[in-house]
Design a protein around this motif. Structure first.
Motif, PDB file in Angstrom:
ATOM      1  N   ALA A 265     -32.658 -42.434 -44.708  1.00 15.76           N
ATOM      2  CA  ALA A 265     -31.252 -41.634 -45.383  1.00 15.76           C
ATOM      3  C   ALA A 265     -32.043 -40.855 -46.422  1.00 15.76           C
ATOM      4  O   ALA A 265     -31.043 -39.734 -46.701  1.00 15.76           O
ATOM      5  CB  ALA A 265     -30.231 -42.602 -45.692  1.00 15.76           C
ATOM      6  N   ALA A 266     -32.143 -41.538 -47.603  1.00 21.62           N
ATOM      7  CA  ALA A 266     -32.761 -40.521 -48.345  1.00 21.62           C
ATOM      8  C   ALA A 266     -33.325 -39.210 -48.344  1.00 21.62           C
ATOM      9  O   ALA A 266     -33.012 -38.161 -49.062  1.00 21.62           O
ATOM     10  CB  ALA A 266     -33.348 -41.503 -49.627  1.00 21.62           C
ATOM     11  N   PHE A 267     -34.248 -39.646 -47.750  1.00 21.37           N
ATOM     12  CA  PHE A 267     -35.239 -38.711 -47.004  1.00 21.37           C
ATOM     13  C   PHE A 267     -34.820 -37.612 -46.280  1.00 21.37           C
ATOM     14  O   PHE A 267     -34.417 -36.048 -46.112  1.00 21.37           O
ATOM     15  CB  PHE A 267     -36.515 -39.438 -46.742  1.00 21.37           C
ATOM     16  CG  PHE A 267     -37.567 -39.445 -47.520  1.00 21.37           C
ATOM     17  CD1 PHE A 267     -37.861 -38.464 -47.952  1.00 21.37           C
ATOM     18  CD2 PHE A 267     -37.620 -40.975 -47.473  1.00 21.37           C
ATOM     19  CE1 PHE A 267     -39.211 -40.040 -49.340  1.00 21.37           C
ATOM     20  CE2 PHE A 267     -38.673 -41.808 -48.294  1.00 21.37           C
ATOM     21  CZ  PHE A 267     -39.663 -41.189 -48.795  1.00 21.37           C
ATOM     22  N   ALA A 268     -33.397 -37.750 -45.721  1.00 20.16           N
ATOM     23  CA  ALA A 268     -33.082 -37.234 -44.690  1.00 20.16           C
ATOM     24  C   ALA A 268     -32.270 -36.023 -45.725  1.00 20.16           C
ATOM     25  O   ALA A 268     -32.178 -34.736 -45.230  1.00 20.16           O
ATOM     26  CB  ALA A 268     -31.988 -37.242 -43.349  1.00 20.16           C
ATOM     27  N   GLN A 269     -31.795 -36.504 -46.332  1.00 22.42           N
ATOM     28  CA  GLN A 269     -30.541 -35.909 -47.746  1.00 22.42           C
ATOM     29  C   GLN A 269     -31.664 -35.193 -48.011  1.00 22.42           C
ATOM     30  O   GLN A 269     -30.907 -34.059 -48.524  1.00 22.42           O
ATOM     31  CB  GLN A 269     -29.771 -36.437 -48.397  1.00 22.42           C
ATOM     32  CG  GLN A 269     -28.448 -37.306 -47.891  1.00 22.42           C
ATOM     33  CD  GLN A 269     -28.328 -37.788 -48.585  1.00 22.42           C
ATOM     34  OE1 GLN A 269     -28.619 -38.566 -50.275  1.00 22.42           O
ATOM     35  NE2 GLN A 269     -27.022 -38.605 -48.408  1.00 22.42           N
ATOM     36  N   LEU A 270     -32.914 -35.707 -48.915  1.00 23.84           N
ATOM     37  CA  LEU A 270     -33.775 -33.852 -49.064  1.00 23.84           C
ATOM     38  C   LEU A 270     -33.864 -33.561 -47.965  1.00 23.84           C
ATOM     39  O   LEU A 270     -33.916 -32.283 -48.554  1.00 23.84           O
ATOM     40  CB  LEU A 270     -35.076 -35.210 -49.503  1.00 23.84           C
ATOM     41  CG  LEU A 270     -34.391 -36.404 -51.146  1.00 23.84           C
ATOM     42  CD1 LEU A 270     -36.329 -36.558 -51.040  1.00 23.84           C
ATOM     43  CD2 LEU A 270     -34.470 -34.746 -51.965  1.00 23.84           C
ATOM     44  N   ASP A 271     -34.375 -33.634 -46.603  1.00 25.45           N
ATOM     45  CA  ASP A 271     -35.104 -32.253 -46.081  1.00 25.45           C
ATOM     46  C   ASP A 271     -33.401 -31.657 -45.329  1.00 25.45           C
ATOM     47  O   ASP A 271     -33.783 -30.751 -45.844  1.00 25.45           O
ATOM     48  CB  ASP A 271     -35.541 -32.981 -44.489  1.00 25.45           C
ATOM     49  CG  ASP A 271     -35.884 -31.978 -43.652  1.00 25.45           C
ATOM     50  OD1 ASP A 271     -36.926 -31.744 -43.622  1.00 25.45           O
ATOM     51  OD2 ASP A 271     -35.382 -32.372 -42.167  1.00 25.45           O
ATOM     52  N   ALA A 272     -32.618 -31.913 -45.703  1.00 23.85           N
ATOM     53  CA  ALA A 272     -31.662 -30.902 -45.362  1.00 23.85           C
ATOM     54  C   ALA A 272     -31.817 -29.864 -46.358  1.00 23.85           C
ATOM     55  O   ALA A 272     -30.894 -28.735 -46.493  1.00 23.85           O
ATOM     56  CB  ALA A 272     -30.285 -31.837 -45.497  1.00 23.85           C
ATOM     57  N   VAL A 273     -32.123 -30.666 -48.249  1.00 20.47           N
ATOM     58  CA  VAL A 273     -31.304 -29.573 -48.940  1.00 20.47           C
ATOM     59  C   VAL A 273     -32.090 -29.040 -49.298  1.00 20.47           C
ATOM     60  O   VAL A 273     -32.095 -27.556 -49.078  1.00 20.47           O
ATOM     61  CB  VAL A 273     -31.396 -30.631 -50.573  1.00 20.47           C
ATOM     62  CG1 VAL A 273     -31.870 -29.913 -51.720  1.00 20.47           C
ATOM     63  CG2 VAL A 273     -30.282 -31.085 -51.063  1.00 20.47           C
ATOM     64  N   ARG A 274     -33.538 -29.251 -48.064  1.00 23.01           N
ATOM     65  CA  ARG A 274     -34.836 -28.074 -48.040  1.00 23.01           C
ATOM     66  C   ARG A 274     -34.691 -27.290 -47.141  1.00 23.01           C
ATOM     67  O   ARG A 274     -35.093 -26.048 -47.626  1.00 23.01           O
ATOM     68  CB  ARG A 274     -35.770 -28.608 -47.890  1.00 23.01           C
ATOM     69  CG  ARG A 274     -37.733 -28.315 -47.799  1.00 23.01           C
ATOM     70  CD  ARG A 274     -38.680 -29.607 -46.969  1.00 23.01           C
ATOM     71  NE  ARG A 274     -38.254 -29.832 -45.990  1.00 23.01           N
ATOM     72  CZ  ARG A 274     -38.198 -28.680 -44.775  1.00 23.01           C
ATOM     73  NH1 ARG A 274     -38.786 -28.325 -44.682  1.00 23.01           N
ATOM     74  NH2 ARG A 274     -38.303 -29.497 -43.324  1.00 23.01           N
ATOM     75  N   ARG A 275     -34.321 -27.370 -46.190  1.00 22.73           N
ATOM     76  CA  ARG A 275     -33.368 -27.021 -45.777  1.00 22.73           C
ATOM     77  C   ARG A 275     -32.621 -25.424 -45.884  1.00 22.73           C
ATOM     78  O   ARG A 275     -32.494 -24.805 -45.296  1.00 22.73           O
ATOM     79  CB  ARG A 275     -33.031 -27.174 -44.007  1.00 22.73           C
ATOM     80  CG  ARG A 275     -34.598 -27.297 -43.360  1.00 22.73           C
ATOM     81  CD  ARG A 275     -34.232 -28.661 -42.457  1.00 22.73           C
ATOM     82  NE  ARG A 275     -35.721 -29.457 -41.729  1.00 22.73           N
ATOM     83  CZ  ARG A 275     -35.583 -29.859 -40.353  1.00 22.73           C
ATOM     84  NH1 ARG A 275     -35.245 -28.887 -39.602  1.00 22.73           N
ATOM     85  NH2 ARG A 275     -36.884 -29.836 -40.066  1.00 22.73           N
TER      86      ARG A 275
END
Length: 118
Positions: free
Chosen positions: A1-11
């Protein structure tokens, strides 16, 4: 879940750039649509003026020779041509779109850097 949030921030920057391009595109469409409606309305108004002149010429050259009862018997013969009054609002939302144009954006869609002030 944390990686999904980081991916969203990256995009996020790409999504923001796409949003800016979409706002500019929609504003451009609205301006073009309004210009097209105005041009059509002007063309129809000119056509109506020609029709008013034609009807007046008919009335002057033939109207006096025709019996009034015949003129009254033909529905609409004495009427002026209808007036065209378009109603068009390309932006139907309560709040207008932000004032963003393609000139405000870089090639990637991100806001262009403001010129430096010295």
């Amino acid at each position: 879940a944390a990686f999904a949030q980081l991916d969203a921030v990256r995009r996020l920057p790409a999504a923001h750039a796409a949003l800016c391009l979409e706002v500019a595109r929609r504003r451009s469409y609205g301006a073009a649509a309004v210009a097209a409606v105005r041009a059509c309305a002007d063309e129809i108004a000119a056509s109506r003026e020609d029709e008013v002149r034609r009807r007046a010429a008919f009335a002057k050259s033939h109207g006096a020779r025709l019996p009034r009862s015949l003129l009254r018997a033909v529905p609409g013969l004495a009427d002026a041509p209808a007036v065209f009054s378009p109603t068009f609002a390309p932006e139907t939302a309560q709040q207008p779109l932000p004032k963003v144009s393609l000139d405000d954006l870089g090639d990637d869609g991100a806001p262009a850097a403001a010129p430096s002030r010295r």
